[in-house]
Design a protein around this motif. Structure first.
Motif, PDB file in Angstrom:
ATOM      1  N   ARG A  63       0.860  -1.184   0.000  1.00  9.29           N
ATOM      2  CA  ARG A  63       0.000   0.000   0.000  1.00  9.29           C
ATOM      3  C   ARG A  63       0.895   1.233   0.000  1.00  9.29           C
ATOM      4  NH1 ARG A  63      -5.025  -0.034   1.958  1.00  9.29           N
ATOM      5  NH2 ARG A  63      -5.128  -1.989   0.823  1.00  9.29           N
ATOM      6  N   ILE A  64       0.660   2.139  -0.951  1.00 12.49           N
ATOM      7  CA  ILE A  64       1.528   3.303  -1.151  1.00 12.49           C
ATOM      8  C   ILE A  64       0.712   4.575  -0.932  1.00 12.49           C
ATOM      9  CG2 ILE A  64       3.053   4.499  -2.766  1.00 12.49           C
ATOM     10  CD1 ILE A  64       3.069   1.655  -4.290  1.00 12.49           C
ATOM     11  N   VAL A  65       1.118   5.385   0.014  1.00 13.85           N
ATOM     12  CA  VAL A  65       0.425   6.634   0.347  1.00 13.85           C
ATOM     13  C   VAL A  65       1.362   7.797   0.063  1.00 13.85           C
ATOM     14  CG1 VAL A  65      -0.723   7.960   2.157  1.00 13.85           C
ATOM     15  CG2 VAL A  65      -0.888   5.461   2.145  1.00 13.85           C
ATOM     16  N   LYS A  66       0.839   8.818  -0.619  1.00 16.19           N
ATOM     17  CA  LYS A  66       1.658   9.983  -0.948  1.00 16.19           C
ATOM     18  C   LYS A  66       0.838  11.245  -0.763  1.00 16.19           C
ATOM     19  CE  LYS A  66       4.630  11.897  -4.609  1.00 16.19           C
ATOM     20  NZ  LYS A  66       5.099  11.719  -6.006  1.00 16.19           N
ATOM     21  N   GLY A  67       1.446  12.252  -0.143  1.00 15.52           N
ATOM     22  CA  GLY A  67       0.767  13.524   0.075  1.00 15.52           C
ATOM     23  C   GLY A  67       1.772  14.567   0.525  1.00 15.52           C
ATOM     24  N   THR A  68       1.286  15.733   0.894  1.00 17.02           N
ATOM     25  CA  THR A  68       2.153  16.791   1.405  1.00 17.02           C
ATOM     26  C   THR A  68       1.752  17.115   2.835  1.00 17.02           C
ATOM     27  OG1 THR A  68       0.729  18.536   0.520  1.00 17.02           O
ATOM     28  CG2 THR A  68       2.540  17.779  -0.874  1.00 17.02           C
ATOM     29  N   THR A  69       2.729  17.551   3.605  1.00 20.62           N
ATOM     30  CA  THR A  69       2.470  17.851   5.006  1.00 20.62           C
ATOM     31  C   THR A  69       3.423  18.931   5.499  1.00 20.62           C
ATOM     32  OG1 THR A  69       2.290  16.882   7.230  1.00 20.62           O
ATOM     33  CG2 THR A  69       4.088  16.092   5.837  1.00 20.62           C
ATOM     34  N   ARG A  70       2.987  19.626   6.536  1.00 20.00           N
ATOM     35  CA  ARG A  70       3.858  20.544   7.255  1.00 20.00           C
ATOM     36  C   ARG A  70       4.160  20.009   8.646  1.00 20.00           C
ATOM     37  NH1 ARG A  70       1.345  26.578   5.912  1.00 20.00           N
ATOM     38  NH2 ARG A  70       1.674  26.519   3.642  1.00 20.00           N
ATOM     39  N   ASP A  71       3.736  18.793   8.897  1.00 19.08           N
ATOM     40  CA  ASP A  71       3.864  18.228  10.238  1.00 19.08           C
ATOM     41  C   ASP A  71       4.496  16.849  10.180  1.00 19.08           C
ATOM     42  OD1 ASP A  71       3.693  17.642  12.904  1.00 19.08           O
ATOM     43  OD2 ASP A  71       1.514  17.888  13.065  1.00 19.08           O
ATOM     44  N   ALA A  72       5.794  16.805   9.843  1.00 22.96           N
ATOM     45  CA  ALA A  72       6.497  15.525   9.788  1.00 22.96           C
ATOM     46  C   ALA A  72       6.522  14.864  11.162  1.00 22.96           C
ATOM     47  CB  ALA A  72       7.916  15.729   9.273  1.00 22.96           C
ATOM     48  N   ALA A  73       6.675  15.666  12.202  1.00 19.73           N
ATOM     49  CA  ALA A  73       6.717  15.110  13.558  1.00 19.73           C
ATOM     50  C   ALA A  73       5.377  14.461  13.906  1.00 19.73           C
ATOM     51  CB  ALA A  73       7.066  16.198  14.569  1.00 19.73           C
ATOM     52  N   GLY A  74       4.289  15.087  13.478  1.00 18.12           N
ATOM     53  CA  GLY A  74       2.975  14.520  13.738  1.00 18.12           C
ATOM     54  C   GLY A  74       2.775  13.196  13.022  1.00 18.12           C
ATOM     55  N   LEU A  75       3.285  13.093  11.791  1.00 21.36           N
ATOM     56  CA  LEU A  75       3.163  11.841  11.050  1.00 21.36           C
ATOM     57  C   LEU A  75       4.038  10.751  11.655  1.00 21.36           C
ATOM     58  CD1 LEU A  75       2.954  13.071   7.360  1.00 21.36           C
ATOM     59  CD2 LEU A  75       1.188  11.898   8.670  1.00 21.36           C
ATOM     60  N   ARG A  76       5.203  11.135  12.146  1.00 21.38           N
ATOM     61  CA  ARG A  76       6.046  10.150  12.832  1.00 21.38           C
ATOM     62  C   ARG A  76       5.329   9.612  14.072  1.00 21.38           C
ATOM     63  NH1 ARG A  76      11.528   8.719  13.690  1.00 21.38           N
ATOM     64  NH2 ARG A  76      12.260  10.172  12.092  1.00 21.38           N
ATOM     65  N   GLU A  77       4.710  10.516  14.821  1.00 19.59           N
ATOM     66  CA  GLU A  77       3.977  10.091  16.012  1.00 19.59           C
ATOM     67  C   GLU A  77       2.805   9.199  15.624  1.00 19.59           C
ATOM     68  OE1 GLU A  77       0.999   9.760  18.943  1.00 19.59           O
ATOM     69  OE2 GLU A  77       0.713  10.965  17.129  1.00 19.59           O
ATOM     70  N   ALA A  78       2.126   9.536  14.520  1.00 21.88           N
ATOM     71  CA  ALA A  78       1.005   8.723  14.055  1.00 21.88           C
ATOM     72  C   ALA A  78       1.484   7.329  13.654  1.00 21.88           C
ATOM     73  CB  ALA A  78       0.313   9.405  12.882  1.00 21.88           C
ATOM     74  N   ALA A  79       2.655   7.244  13.012  1.00 19.61           N
ATOM     75  CA  ALA A  79       3.201   5.941  12.623  1.00 19.61           C
ATOM     76  C   ALA A  79       3.531   5.109  13.854  1.00 19.61           C
ATOM     77  CB  ALA A  79       4.444   6.132  11.765  1.00 19.61           C
ATOM     78  N   ASP A  80       4.099   5.746  14.869  1.00 17.05           N
ATOM     79  CA  ASP A  80       4.393   5.028  16.113  1.00 17.05           C
ATOM     80  C   ASP A  80       3.100   4.551  16.776  1.00 17.05           C
ATOM     81  OD1 ASP A  80       7.106   5.447  15.783  1.00 17.05           O
ATOM     82  OD2 ASP A  80       7.172   7.205  17.093  1.00 17.05           O
ATOM     83  N   ARG A  81       2.064   5.396  16.705  1.00 15.32           N
ATOM     84  CA  ARG A  81       0.782   5.037  17.306  1.00 15.32           C
ATOM     85  C   ARG A  81       0.155   3.855  16.555  1.00 15.32           C
ATOM     86  NH1 ARG A  81      -3.518   7.946  15.928  1.00 15.32           N
ATOM     87  NH2 ARG A  81      -2.177   9.729  15.479  1.00 15.32           N
ATOM     88  N   TRP A  82       0.287   3.865  15.213  1.00 15.71           N
ATOM     89  CA  TRP A  82      -0.238   2.735  14.438  1.00 15.71           C
ATOM     90  C   TRP A  82       0.473   1.444  14.847  1.00 15.71           C
ATOM     91  CZ3 TRP A  82       1.040  -1.265  11.293  1.00 15.71           C
ATOM     92  CH2 TRP A  82       0.018  -1.828  10.521  1.00 15.71           C
ATOM     93  N   HIS A  83       1.782   1.530  14.965  1.00 14.07           N
ATOM     94  CA  HIS A  83       2.552   0.343  15.325  1.00 14.07           C
ATOM     95  C   HIS A  83       2.170  -0.155  16.716  1.00 14.07           C
ATOM     96  CE1 HIS A  83       6.468  -1.777  16.405  1.00 14.07           C
ATOM     97  NE2 HIS A  83       6.026  -2.433  15.358  1.00 14.07           N
ATOM     98  N   ARG A  84       1.901   0.764  17.617  1.00 13.93           N
ATOM     99  CA  ARG A  84       1.563   0.394  18.990  1.00 13.93           C
ATOM    100  C   ARG A  84       0.131  -0.108  19.133  1.00 13.93           C
ATOM    101  NH1 ARG A  84       2.042   5.156  21.116  1.00 13.93           N
ATOM    102  NH2 ARG A  84      -0.198   5.575  21.128  1.00 13.93           N
TER     103      ARG A  84
END
Length: 208
Positions: free
Chosen positions: A10-31
């Motif tokens: 699954r490939i997701v692509k977009g733009t963001t101004r909140d890389a830190a927020g996406l990193r936190e979201a990825a950690d939350r998904w994993h957890r």
């Protein structure tokens, strides 16, 4: 991080101004979400310096990926995470996946993603014949491995995992042997567009 088996990416692509927020979201998904995601094999995500986000999640099969889509935990997670993007977010998938080298690695120090479009898929199957892989293993120890994903519309996404950004830049200056250059030049004739490279300086890797 990725096993040598048939898979769906699954490939997701977009733009963001909140890389830190996406990193936190990825950690939350994993957890919170990953423990119930049967068939999930690993994920790579990251943001370029100009705010382009690219994420790849690999599942053992298309069925496993679609089964996860329907889970309440996944739907709630995506509803919250999608607010971190600006503009359109594209979500595509591929079941035409090849790996090379040691596949993905959670020990990678640098990740680079390329996007292009293949004109004749069968002419470049496999993308990296064993001879080419052997050459890379000998002359490019900075390149741990990676994968290629071809979407139904011919768009090709390649991901390469390196020991470090500095080693990758040094490796790019390596003089490759004539037979490798000839193979590469012939292969490029089967692609329609010049490849676009995305360096994920801020990236994260997760495994089951």
């Amino acid at each position: 991080m990725f096993g040598q088996r048939k898979a769906c990416v699954r490939i997701v692509k977009g733009t963001t101004r909140d890389a830190a927020g996406l990193r936190e979201a990825a950690d939350r998904w994993h957890r919170d979400v990953a423990p119930g995601a049967r068939g999930w094999l690993g994920s790579t995500g990251g943001v370029t310096d100009d705010g382009v986000y690219i994420g790849l999640a690999r599942f053992a099969s298309e069925k496993a990926a679609h089964r996860n889509d329907k889970r309440r935990e996944q739907i709630e997670w995506w509803d919250r995470t999608s607010a971190l993007f600006g503009g359109e977010v594209t979500v595509n998938e591929s079941t035409d996946v090849e790996t090379f080298g040691h596949d993905g690695s959670d020990q990678a120090g640098f990740v680079q993603v390329l996007q292009t479009r293949v004109r004749d898929r069968e002419a470049v199957r496999p993308f990296l014949p064993q001879e080419a892989q052997d050459t890379l293993a000998r002359l490019r120890p900075d390149m741990i491995g990676g994968l290629f994903c071809v979407q139904p519309d011919g768009v090709c996404i390649g991901v390469a995992y390196f020991t470090s950004r500095e080693a990758a830049r040094e490796g790019e200056r390596t003089e490759m042997p004539p037979d490798y250059k000839a193979w590469r030049d012939e292969q490029m004739a089967h692609f329609e567009d010049d490849a676009v490279f995305h360096d994920l300086h801020d990236f994260w890797l997760h495994s089951p």
